[in-house]
Design an enzyme around this catalytic site. Structure first.
Site, mmCIF file in Angstrom:
data_model
loop_
_atom_site.group_PDB
_atom_site.id
_atom_site.type_symbol
_atom_site.label_atom_id
_atom_site.label_comp_id
_atom_site.label_asym_id
_atom_site.label_seq_id
_atom_site.Cartn_x
_atom_site.Cartn_y
_atom_site.Cartn_z
ATOM 1 N N ASP A 55 -22.935 0.838 -61.802
ATOM 2 C CA ASP A 55 -22.870 0.743 -63.259
ATOM 3 C C ASP A 55 -23.125 2.091 -63.922
ATOM 4 O O ASP A 55 -22.518 2.399 -64.947
ATOM 5 C CB ASP A 55 -23.875 -0.296 -63.770
ATOM 6 C CG ASP A 55 -23.309 -1.705 -63.671
ATOM 7 O OD1 ASP A 55 -22.118 -1.872 -63.993
ATOM 8 O OD2 ASP A 55 -24.029 -2.617 -63.244
ATOM 9 N N CYS A 83 -29.604 2.165 -55.162
ATOM 10 C CA CYS A 83 -29.186 0.913 -54.540
ATOM 11 C C CYS A 83 -27.708 0.622 -54.815
ATOM 12 O O CYS A 83 -27.185 -0.400 -54.396
ATOM 13 C CB CYS A 83 -30.059 -0.250 -54.975
ATOM 14 S SG CYS A 83 -29.968 -0.582 -56.732
ATOM 15 N N GLU A 108 -29.322 2.145 -64.543
ATOM 16 C CA GLU A 108 -27.874 1.993 -64.433
ATOM 17 C C GLU A 108 -27.168 2.169 -65.770
ATOM 18 O O GLU A 108 -25.981 1.945 -65.878
ATOM 19 C CB GLU A 108 -27.506 0.662 -63.756
ATOM 20 C CG GLU A 108 -28.177 -0.553 -64.334
ATOM 21 C CD GLU A 108 -27.901 -1.818 -63.531
ATOM 22 O OE1 GLU A 108 -27.023 -1.822 -62.667
ATOM 23 O OE2 GLU A 108 -28.579 -2.823 -63.807
ATOM 24 N N HIS A 154 -17.787 -17.835 -45.754
ATOM 25 C CA HIS A 154 -18.710 -17.705 -44.629
ATOM 26 C C HIS A 154 -18.025 -17.153 -43.395
ATOM 27 O O HIS A 154 -18.664 -16.529 -42.561
ATOM 28 C CB HIS A 154 -19.400 -19.038 -44.347
ATOM 29 C CG HIS A 154 -20.557 -19.262 -45.246
ATOM 30 N ND1 HIS A 154 -20.466 -19.977 -46.405
ATOM 31 C CD2 HIS A 154 -21.810 -18.779 -45.193
ATOM 32 C CE1 HIS A 154 -21.628 -19.952 -47.013
ATOM 33 N NE2 HIS A 154 -22.465 -19.233 -46.291
HETATM 34 C C1 PEP Z 1 -25.238 -1.019 -59.491
HETATM 35 O O1 PEP Z 1 -24.827 -1.195 -60.652
HETATM 36 O O2 PEP Z 1 -25.134 0.051 -58.873
HETATM 37 C C2 PEP Z 1 -25.891 -2.121 -58.779
HETATM 38 C C3 PEP Z 1 -26.491 -1.940 -57.611
HETATM 39 O O3 PEP Z 1 -25.812 -3.369 -59.336
HETATM 40 P P1 PEP Z 1 -24.485 -4.290 -59.271
HETATM 41 O O4 PEP Z 1 -23.509 -3.611 -58.360
HETATM 42 O O5 PEP Z 1 -24.932 -5.612 -58.757
HETATM 43 O O6 PEP Z 1 -24.076 -4.305 -60.698
HETATM 44 MG MG MG Z 2 -25.401 -2.968 -61.764
#
Ligand code: PEP
Ligand code: MG
Length: 538
Positions: A452, A499, A428, A189
Site C-alpha cells: 500500500d 511486511c 502504509e 485448498h
Molecule cells: C501492505 O500493504 O504492504 C500489506 C502488507 O498489507 P496488504 O497487502 O494486506 O494490504
Molecule cells: Mg496494506
C-alpha cells in the site's frame, strides 16, 4: 512444440510425461425407488463410509502436509454432516421417491452452484469445489466404487480440468511432478496444498487432451507450460532444473541457521499468513515468528461476522502452535479490494482511498471490540502482538489504544486471563511515514506495508494490472520513506520491519540490512531464499 501461459501457484521446474487426469465418471441416473426409508438408510451408510474415508485421509495428510492443511478433510466431513445438505438429500429421496445417487448429486450441484455464485467472496467461491468433491465421494460409494486416485507407476505431470483437495492428497507424491489445471483459484485448498507440498503448479492453463503421453515442462517461475519441447529447449530446461534442485537443496541446509550477515548483523525473518491453515509451511520453512497474520481472512472465510469465540480459537491456535515465538496479528483490514457482503459497505468511487481497515473499526466499534476481546484473550496463551492497519495520525493511534485498553480492562474485570501485548502499527500511508517520528513515541513497533505504501506514494492503483509497468516498489521515494521510518523508529527505541511483498525481494535484502531494518516478514516459501541473501551479505 506448444507453449501455454498460466498463473503461478508454486515455483519450481518439472519435466516429465504428461498424464491427463480425468475424474472417474460417475454417471448418475434418476430412478424411482419404492422403499424410500431403505434408500435413506443406504444414503446414511454411504455417508458414514465417506466420513470414515475422510478421517483416514486426514491422518494421511497430517503426516504429509501438516495438521493445519489436513484440516480440509475435517471440513469435508462437516459439509457432509451439515443439516441443510442432509435435509435436502432426504427430501429428494422421500419427497420425490428418487434414488440416493440422484438425491446426493442434485444436492451437491445445488450447493456447489450456490457457493460458486458468491462472486464477491473468493474464499466461499473456492468452497464450491469442496462440495463437489465430497458429493462425488458419496456418489462413488453409492455406486460401488472406493474413491481412490491412482496416477500410475511412473512420475507424471498431472494435467486436469480441476483438482479437488482430496484427489491431490491421495495422489502418490513420489510420482507427482507438477499440476497444471484449467480451473481452480489461487485461494483454493488445492493451490495451498501444492504450495505446502512444494510441487510446481500452474492454474488457468488452456489445456488440451491431445497432450496425454507427451513430454511437458512446467516452469513455475515464468508461469509457462511447454508441451513436446524441441531438443535444444529440453536440454536447456534440464540444466535449469538441475540448478534449481541444487539451489533448493542448498536452501534446506539453511534451516536452523541464524539470519546473520558475515559481519554479525542480525535480522528477524518472519512469515506472513492468512489463516491457521498456513502454519505447516511456517514450520516447514523455519520462520522465526509470524510478522503478519492477515486476520481479515477469518472474516472472508465466514458467511457472517465471526464470533468472539471463533476468532479467539483461531488466534489461540496460532499463538499456541508457535510456542512462544512472536505472532503479530493485524486487526481487520476490510474494504478496497477485500469486500465482504455482510459488512454491507457502500459502493465507492475510490475504494482504495475509501472506507477501509481502521476507519471501519473506529466507526463500527462493536466489530472492533469483538476482535480486540478475542485478541486479548488469546494473548494469555503465547506471545501475541496487535498491529493496526492504514494509520494516518497520532490521534487515530491514541483512540485505537484507548479502545484496546478498555477492552483489556473489561476482560480483567470479568476474571478472564490476558497476557502482555505489544501494540504496533502498519506504516502504509505516506502520512504515517511522514509522521513516523511522532508515531514512534506512541507505539511499540512499525511494520511497513510496502504494497500500500507504494500504491499511495506513487498514486498507482495496485489492483490495476495496466499500471504494472508503473508500479515500481524500488522507486527512490518508497525507499527513502522506508529509511526515514526506520531511522525514526530507532530514535524512539522501537523496532521497524517490512511486511509487504518488497520484504521478499532478494535484490533489496542488502539494502534493507544497510537501512537497519530489524525484521522482514515474507510468505513462508521466501524465508530461506532471503536467509541465504542475509548470510551472504558482508
Ligand atoms: C501492505 O500493504 O504492504 C500489506 C502488507 O498489507 P496488504 O497487502 O494486506 O494490504
Ligand atoms: Mg496494506
Amino acid at each position: 512444440m506448444e507453449e501455454r501461459a498460466g498463473k503461478k501457484i508454486f515455483n519450481g521446474i518439472a519435466i516429465g510425461k504428461i498424464k491427463f487426469y480425468e475424474k472417474a465418471d460417475n454417471k448418475v441416473t434418476r430412478t424411482k425407488v419404492a422403499d424410500t426409508e431403505a434408500e435413506i438408510a443406504r444414503y446414511e451408510a454411504a455417508k458414514e463410509e465417506a466420513v470414515r474415508q475422510l478421517n483416514e485421509l486426514y491422518e494421511k495428510a497430517v503426516v504429509e502436509v501438516g495438521e493445519a492443511n489436513a484440516e480440509i478433510f475435517n471440513v469435508h466431513a462437516m459439509l457432509l454432516e451439515d443439516d441443510d445438505y442432509t435435509e435436502s438429500v432426504h427430501n429428494i429421496i422421500s419427497g420425490q421417491g428418487l434414488n440416493a445417487e440422484y438425491a446426493a448429486a442434485t444436492t451437491g450441484d445445488n450447493f456447489a452452484e450456490m457457493f460458486a455464485s458468491m462472486t464477491d467472496n473468493e474464499y466461499m467461491m473456492a468452497r464450491s469445489a469442496d462440495i463437489k468433491d465430497v458429493t462425488e465421494r458419496v456418489v462413488t460409494i453409492l455406486s460401488g466404487g472406493n474413491g481412490g486416485t491412482d496416477i500410475g507407476d511412473e512420475p507424471v505431470i498431472i494435467v486436469a480440468e480441476d483438482l479437488a483437495p482430496s484427489e491431490t492428497v491421495q495422489m502418490d507424491k513420489t510420482k507427482l511432478l507438477a499440476f497444471v489445471t484449467r480451473l481452480g483459484s489461487a485461494n483454493s485448498h488445492t493451490a495451498i496444498l501444492a504450495r505446502t507440498m512444494g510441487i510446481p503448479a500452474l492454474i488457468g492453463v488452456d489445456i488440451d487432451k491431445s497432450w496425454n503421453g507427451k513430454i511437458g515442462i512446467v516452469d513455475g517461475y515464468e508461469g509457462k507450460f511447454i508441451i513436446d519441447p524441441e531438443m535444444p529447449l529440453l536440454e536447456e530446461y534440464f540444466k535449469k532444473k538441475a540448478a534449481d534442485d541444487e539451489q533448493k537443496k542448498l536452501l534446506q541446509t539453511l534451516k536452523g541457521k541464524e539470519n546473520v550477515t558475515k559481519s554479525g548483523q542480525k535480522i528477524n525473518l518472519y512469515a506472513n499468513i492468512g489463516s491457521p491453515s498456513d502454519l505447516a509451511s511456517v514450520f516447514e520453512n523455519d520462520a522465526g515468528g509470524i510478522g503478519l497474520f492477515r486476520s481479515e481472512f477469518l472474516y472472508l472465510e465466514s458467511a457472517d461476522y465471526p464470533t468472539e469465540e471463533e476468532q479467539f480459537q483461531a488466534y489461540k491456535k496460532v499463538v499456541e502452535t508457535m510456542g512462544g515465538k512472536k505472532v503479530i496479528i493485524r486487526t481487520l483490514d476490510i474494504g478496497a479490494d477485500k469486500q465482504i457482503d455482510y459488512f454491507k459497505l457502500d459502493k465507492e468511487d475510490n475504494p482504495a482511498l475509501g472506507y477501509r481497515a481502521i476507519r471501519i473499526c473506529l466507526t463500527r466499534p462493536e466489530i472492533f471490540r469483538t476482535q480486540l476481546r478475542a485478541l486479548h484473550r488469546a494473548s494469555a496463551f503465547g506471545n501475541l502482538a496487535i498491529m493496526y492497519p492504514m494509520i494516518i495520525s497520532v490521534d487515530e493511534v491514541l483512540k485505537v489504544k484507548e479502545i484496546s485498553k478498555s477492552v483489556r480492562e473489561e476482560l480483567i474485570a470479568e476474571g478472564i486471563p490476558v497476557g502482555e501485548v505489544e501494540e504496533g502499527i502498519m506504516i502504509e500511508t505516506p502520512a504515517a511515514a511522514v509522521m513516523s517520528d511522532e508515531l514512534a513515541k506512541v507505539v511499540d513497533f512499525f511494520s511497513i506495508g510496502t504494497n500500500d505504501l507504494t500504491q499511495y506514494t506513487l498514486a498507482i492503483d495496485r489492483q490495476n494490472s495496466k499500471l504494472d509497468p508503473f508500479y515500481d516498489a524500488h522507486h527512490p521515494a518508497v525507499l527513502r520513506l522506508i529509511q526515514m521510518v526506520t531511522d525514526n523508529a530507532h530514535k524512539a527505541g522501537i523496532w521497524s520491519g517490512i511486511c509487504g511483498e518488497l520484504g521478499a525481494d532478494t535484490t533489496l535484502t542488502k539494502t534493507f540490512l544497510k537501512m537497519g531494518l530489524d525484521e522482514l516478514s515474507v510468505s513462508p516459501g521466501c524465508i530461506l531464499p532471503v536467509r541465504k541473501e542475509v548470510r551472504d551479505a558482508d
